[in-house]
Write a protein that holds these residues in place. Structure first.
Motif, short mmCIF file in Angstrom:
data_model
loop_
_atom_site.label_atom_id
_atom_site.label_comp_id
_atom_site.label_asym_id
_atom_site.label_seq_id
_atom_site.Cartn_x
_atom_site.Cartn_y
_atom_site.Cartn_z
N PRO A 195 -4.03 -14.71 -3.49
CA PRO A 195 -4.93 -15.28 -3.26
C PRO A 195 -5.88 -14.35 -2.24
O PRO A 195 -6.64 -14.98 -3.03
CB PRO A 195 -4.34 -16.85 -3.22
N ASP A 196 -4.94 -13.90 -1.92
CA ASP A 196 -6.18 -13.01 -0.97
C ASP A 196 -6.35 -12.04 -1.07
O ASP A 196 -7.21 -11.06 -0.51
CB ASP A 196 -6.07 -13.23 0.17
N ALA A 197 -5.79 -11.15 -2.20
CA ALA A 197 -6.03 -9.73 -1.69
C ALA A 197 -6.85 -8.72 -2.29
O ALA A 197 -7.49 -9.38 -3.41
CB ALA A 197 -4.33 -9.27 -3.43
N SER A 198 -7.15 -7.98 -1.76
CA SER A 198 -8.30 -6.55 -1.93
C SER A 198 -7.84 -6.36 -2.98
O SER A 198 -8.66 -5.38 -3.97
CB SER A 198 -8.84 -6.03 -1.25
N PHE A 199 -6.74 -5.71 -3.51
CA PHE A 199 -6.04 -5.17 -4.18
C PHE A 199 -4.07 -5.18 -4.73
O PHE A 199 -3.76 -5.52 -4.06
CB PHE A 199 -6.26 -3.26 -4.60
N PHE A 200 -4.27 -4.62 -5.51
CA PHE A 200 -2.55 -4.93 -6.46
C PHE A 200 -2.49 -3.16 -7.05
O PHE A 200 -2.72 -2.70 -7.89
CB PHE A 200 -2.66 -6.30 -7.65
N ALA A 249 -8.73 -4.68 4.15
CA ALA A 249 -8.05 -5.33 2.69
C ALA A 249 -6.99 -5.29 3.10
O ALA A 249 -6.22 -4.94 3.51
CB ALA A 249 -8.63 -3.48 1.84
N ILE A 250 -6.64 -6.35 2.11
CA ILE A 250 -5.13 -6.92 1.73
C ILE A 250 -4.46 -6.23 0.94
O ILE A 250 -5.09 -6.43 -0.31
CB ILE A 250 -5.46 -8.36 1.93
N GLN A 297 -10.62 6.12 0.27
CA GLN A 297 -11.30 4.90 0.72
C GLN A 297 -10.46 3.42 0.76
O GLN A 297 -10.72 2.62 1.11
CB GLN A 297 -11.79 4.10 -0.71
N TRP A 298 -9.26 2.83 0.22
CA TRP A 298 -8.60 1.68 1.13
C TRP A 298 -7.04 1.94 1.77
O TRP A 298 -7.92 1.25 3.03
CB TRP A 298 -7.99 1.77 -0.49
N LEU A 299 -6.62 3.18 2.20
CA LEU A 299 -6.55 2.98 3.34
C LEU A 299 -6.62 3.04 4.67
O LEU A 299 -5.89 1.67 5.27
CB LEU A 299 -5.13 4.19 3.28
N PRO A 300 -8.02 3.28 4.76
CA PRO A 300 -8.30 2.76 5.88
C PRO A 300 -8.79 1.62 6.60
O PRO A 300 -8.61 0.70 8.13
CB PRO A 300 -9.60 3.81 6.75
N SER A 335 1.14 -1.06 -0.35
CA SER A 335 0.00 0.10 0.07
C SER A 335 0.42 1.45 0.30
O SER A 335 0.25 2.18 -0.30
CB SER A 335 -1.36 0.38 1.19
N PHE A 336 2.16 0.85 0.10
CA PHE A 336 2.99 2.39 -0.01
C PHE A 336 3.00 3.46 -1.29
O PHE A 336 3.18 4.32 -0.49
CB PHE A 336 4.59 1.63 0.42
N ALA A 337 3.16 2.55 -2.21
CA ALA A 337 2.83 3.45 -3.08
C ALA A 337 1.23 4.28 -3.60
O ALA A 337 1.54 5.69 -3.31
CB ALA A 337 3.10 2.77 -4.11
#
Length: 383
Positions: free
Chosen positions: A167-172, A125-126, A115-118, A101-103
């Motif tokens: 396999p478990d990621a919410s985003f890439f 979220a993975i 939307q995503w960082l919290p 998530s750093f980028a």
């Protein structure tokens, strides 16, 4: 020695407190560590306990639900040292929330970050980052994944391989070629055209997979940063998190030494404890020396990275090489001390031995890092 001088060699109290917090979490996962470290999907007990601890807040800035004003390399490192000593699965789950998530944190659009960082901080979220491909490892400029802008959308095509959390990621965060440069693109895992497969597994089982992207369309604001900034963002991620691999290596090496000492002080041969026999005392002491030396350079590098990640990247690289290589030697030596008991299938020592090996490869192999360090050394001394 004055108090001020002593302080140079001690962690500030907030990191000591964080260390204790991470130690408690690790201890709470010890009962499921054997099972979790063999898992190829997120272990539900480990995920629940990590989420409840709130420690994933360490890898997100306070503005988006994180613990500190900005992501702090030393904080991440001391946490990983404690977690890796008990469970590689737990350590990876924590670390990848930050690496993936750093980028987004530093270059995502306001909408994506809000939307995503919290959700990342809460482990709802993975996160994952897609860099390597079937034919591309360290030479990332050879990637074939592409992104093109069409009618207000980004279209991504490619194949990413050996992606942690896939396999478990919410985003890439996907690295792709864009025109003559390289960009990072935020791709939700459920976007049409994203397919995750699991063709590989490694000797220390991991949540691992391949990600195939076929005409995946996302809004333009899902580009992380400006076009062509992909490598700069990737370098910032490495500068912040690479040193934490050294921290995990120190924790794993110390766990191996604890196992070896426990065995050597209770196992008797020739009428005396192993800890007093032949070369065993020297082996144990050498392990201790290597661990403390690795911890010293790791903390120094992590503190430098916390102040200025890019300026301290060479120290992070030095720490990563030194600590991971030392970990390999320590673990091997501890297996030798334990003899046949160190070789038992399914034992803790076997698990540690397998988990130590990949550390010398991921987030920059020893050889690749040494090549970069040599170039910097020659350049600096030539000035």
């Amino acid at each position: 020695m004055t108090d001020e001088q002593t302080g140079l060699f001690e962690l500030p109290q907030r990191y000591v407190d964080l260390q204790a917090e991470a130690h408690r979490l690790a201890a709470s996962c010890e009962d499921v560590a054997d099972r979790a470290d063999e898992a190829d999907r997120f272990d539900p007990d480990v995920r629940e306990r990590l989420a409840a601890s709130g420690l994933c807040e360490v890898v997100v800035a306070a503005e988006y639900g994180g613990r500190f004003e900005a992501v702090d390399s030393l904080a991440v490192t001391v946490v990983r040292e404690q977690l890796a000593a008990v469970s590689d699965h737990l350590d990876s789950m924590f670390a990848m929330q930050g690496i993936g998530s750093f980028a987004v944190s530093v270059a995502g659009s306001d909408a994506v970050r809000k939307q995503w960082l919290p959700q990342v901080a809460a482990l709802e979220a993975i996160a994952a980052i897609g860099l390597t491909e079937p034919g591309v490892g360290s030479d990332l400029r050879a990637i074939t994944t592409t992104v093109e802008e069409h009618d207000g959308e980004l279209v991504v095509n490619g194949h990413k391989s050996f992606i942690t959390n896939a396999p478990d990621a919410s985003f890439f965060a996907v690295l792709a070629k864009e025109d003559d440069g390289y960009s990072l693109v935020f791709v939700p895992a459920d976007a049409p055209g994203v397919t995750v497969t699991t063709p590989h597994q490694i000797l220390a089982p991991h949540v691992l997979g391949d990600v195939v992207l076929e005409d995946v369309r996302v809004p333009v604001d899902h580009r992380l940063g400006e076009p062509g900034q992909g490598f700069r963002l990737m370098l910032s991620t490495l500068a912040t998190f690479r040193v934490s691999v050294a921290g995990a290596s120190v924790g794993l090496a110390e766990a191996a030494l604890h196992e070896a000492v426990a065995h050597a002080t209770t196992r008797e041969q020739f009428g005396m404890p192993l800890a007093k026999l032949g070369g065993v005392p020297a082996s144990l002491a050498t392990c201790w020396v290597e661990i403390e030396a690795a911890r010293a350079i790791t903390y120094r590098a992590a503190a430098a990275a916390a102040r200025d990640p890019l300026a301290g990247l060479h120290l992070s690289s030095i720490a990563k090489v030194h600590a991971t290589e030392a970990c390999g030697r320590v673990v091997d030596r501890c297996v030798q001390v334990m003899g046949r008991f160190g070789l038992v299938r399914g034992g803790k020592m076997e698990r540690i031995y397998r988990e130590a090996r990949p550390m010398r490869i991921y987030e920059g192999s020893t050889e690749v890092i040494l090549d970069s360090l040599a170039k910097k050394l020659v350049k600096d001394l030539a000035q």
